[in-house]
Design an enzyme around this catalytic site. Structure first.
Site, PDB file in Angstrom:
ATOM      1  N   ALA A   2      26.352  -7.872  -7.957  1.00  0.00           N
ATOM      2  CA  ALA A   2      26.107  -6.599  -8.648  1.00  0.00           C
ATOM      3  C   ALA A   2      25.943  -5.502  -7.600  1.00  0.00           C
ATOM      4  O   ALA A   2      24.858  -4.923  -7.445  1.00  0.00           O
ATOM      5  CB  ALA A   2      24.874  -6.712  -9.520  1.00  0.00           C
ATOM      6  N   HIS A   3      27.042  -5.201  -6.874  1.00  0.00           N
ATOM      7  CA  HIS A   3      26.922  -4.237  -5.774  1.00  0.00           C
ATOM      8  C   HIS A   3      26.441  -2.870  -6.292  1.00  0.00           C
ATOM      9  O   HIS A   3      25.366  -2.399  -5.965  1.00  0.00           O
ATOM     10  CB  HIS A   3      28.275  -4.036  -5.091  1.00  0.00           C
ATOM     11  CG  HIS A   3      28.792  -5.248  -4.378  1.00  0.00           C
ATOM     12  ND1 HIS A   3      28.118  -5.855  -3.349  1.00  0.00           N
ATOM     13  CD2 HIS A   3      29.944  -5.950  -4.527  1.00  0.00           C
ATOM     14  CE1 HIS A   3      28.825  -6.876  -2.898  1.00  0.00           C
ATOM     15  NE2 HIS A   3      29.929  -6.957  -3.599  1.00  0.00           N
ATOM     16  N   ASP A   4      27.314  -2.209  -7.071  1.00  0.00           N
ATOM     17  CA  ASP A   4      27.042  -0.804  -7.397  1.00  0.00           C
ATOM     18  C   ASP A   4      25.886  -0.650  -8.392  1.00  0.00           C
ATOM     19  O   ASP A   4      25.122   0.321  -8.313  1.00  0.00           O
ATOM     20  CB  ASP A   4      28.324  -0.141  -7.918  1.00  0.00           C
ATOM     21  CG  ASP A   4      29.388  -0.033  -6.826  1.00  0.00           C
ATOM     22  OD1 ASP A   4      29.058  -0.282  -5.644  1.00  0.00           O
ATOM     23  OD2 ASP A   4      30.542   0.293  -7.149  1.00  0.00           O
TER      24      ASP A   4
END
Ligand code: RIB
Ligand code: CA
Length: 354
Positions: free
Chosen positions: A265-267
């Site tokens: 869940a980078h962003d």
């Protein structure tokens, strides 16, 4: 978050400009941002990265319509500050359309939802101009959340250096600082958003404004597993089904390269930081980006006690790097975005979100 803190944040939502290269995880991040009552989305600015600027412009407009966000969408940089710098579109990660092959489906859904059956056009201003205009209109108020290459932010700083003292804070998804071996996802030492424009990243990290960096050190700790992603189906109107389908391509990519049965869940982690900073552990110190040779794109923080010795970090402002995260809090926040009982922005005055 305790009730008092939540009440305060919801009563005074944080005005945000979202600078993005959508992108599947960008699409997820924007949903959380659009839905959460602690945040007030004011504009979306696009940048190359997960696709060409034509692809990311199209996706940003579709997502704004799909999430029913009546905010300006402005086109940003088509490539890095230095034209000869490495330029890579991550179509192998996000698909040729940037949304895992379901951009057309998202567009049809958005058109059906739109009151005038139209996807809103781009703002007439370039992204860096829109950023300067909104920051100058409300000095001290605006938070910039940047989840793509940092070219637009660097252009805004060059265009009007005075914005540095007028931005409330800058939250960046990018970089990697080696915590628990998290060093890079494009090269052994470089993260995608930084290596796509290292010169811009170095300008942004060394400018005299408060930056929080949400890098791979924490985003690779927040794994949305397949069962979690599957649970989005049938939720959020058409959004949960769209995101489930879009993440199929992304999940295959991560299974192929890291062997995880899910996605990072980078962003969305950058949005989670804006909502619940207490879920993250920070480390202070100036940050520089390596420009040359095989280390190009590496982000390095000097977090040692100042010794008086002159280094490339001397004189640069101290910034915050996230080195720890309570992943379950980020996952719970994103899940809440789908909860009709937490039907987030409905009390907003008209024009401040759906
Ligand atoms: O390295 C992860 C980052 O690169 C994310 O912002 C993703 O969307 C891509 O832009
Ligand atoms: Ca991104």
């Amino acid at each position: 978050m305790n009730d008092k803190k939540a009440a305060k944040r919801f009563a005074h939502p944080m005005p945000v400009i979202f600078d993005t290269d959508p992108g599947i995880d960008d699409a997820m991040a924007l949903y959380l941002l659009a839905r959460h009552p602690a945040l007030d989305l004011r504009a979306i600015t696009t940048v190359f990265g997960n696709g060409s600027i034509a692809v990311t412009n199209r996706n940003a407009r579709i997502l704004a319509a799909l999430y029913q966000q009546a905010v300006p969408v402005a086109a940003g940089a088509a490539g890095p500050l230095h034209d000869n710098a490495l330029r890579e579109f991550s179509s192998h990660v996000h698909g040729d359309d940037g949304l895992g092959g379901v951009a057309d489906l998202a567009e049809r859904t958005a058109l059906a939802l739109s009151p005038n059956a139209q996807i809103p056009p781009l703002d007439a201003r370039p992204a860096h101009q829109l950023i300067c205009d909104l920051v100058n209109a409300e000095p001290g108020a605006i938070t910039l959340i940047a989840v793509g290459p940092l070219t637009n932010l660097a252009l805004a700083l060059r265009h009007d250096p005075s914005i540095a003292s007028k931005v409330h804070q800058v939250i960046v998804m990018g970089g990697a600082f080696g915590t628990a071996g998290r060093c890079g996802n494009v090269t052994p030492v470089a993260e995608a958003n930084v290596i796509n424009d290292p010169e811009a990243a170095d300008l942004v990290f060394t400018a005299d404004w408060p930056v929080v960096i949400v890098g791979l050190d924490v985003t690779q700790e927040v794994v949305m597993e397949e069962s979690y992603l599957a649970s989005m189906q049938g939720r959020g109107g058409a959004v949960g089904d769209f995101l489930w389908q879009a993440t199929r391509h992304y999940q295959d990519f991560y299974f192929g390269c890291d062997g995880i049965k899910g996605i990072y869940a980078h962003d969305a982690s950058a949005i989670a930081y804006a909502i619940e900073p207490e879920a993250f552990t920070l480390r202070s110190g100036p940050v520089r980006v390596a420009m040359e040779g095989i280390a190009r794109g590496q982000t390095i923080q000097d977090f040692r006690k100042p010794s008086g010795a002159q280094t490339p970090w001397s004189g640069c402002p101290s910034q915050q790097v996230c080195i720890g995260v309570q992943a379950e809090r980020v996952l719970a926040l994103f899940d809440q975005a789908f909860d009709p009982a937490f039907d987030l922005n409905t009390d907003r005055p008209a024009g401040q979100g759906a």
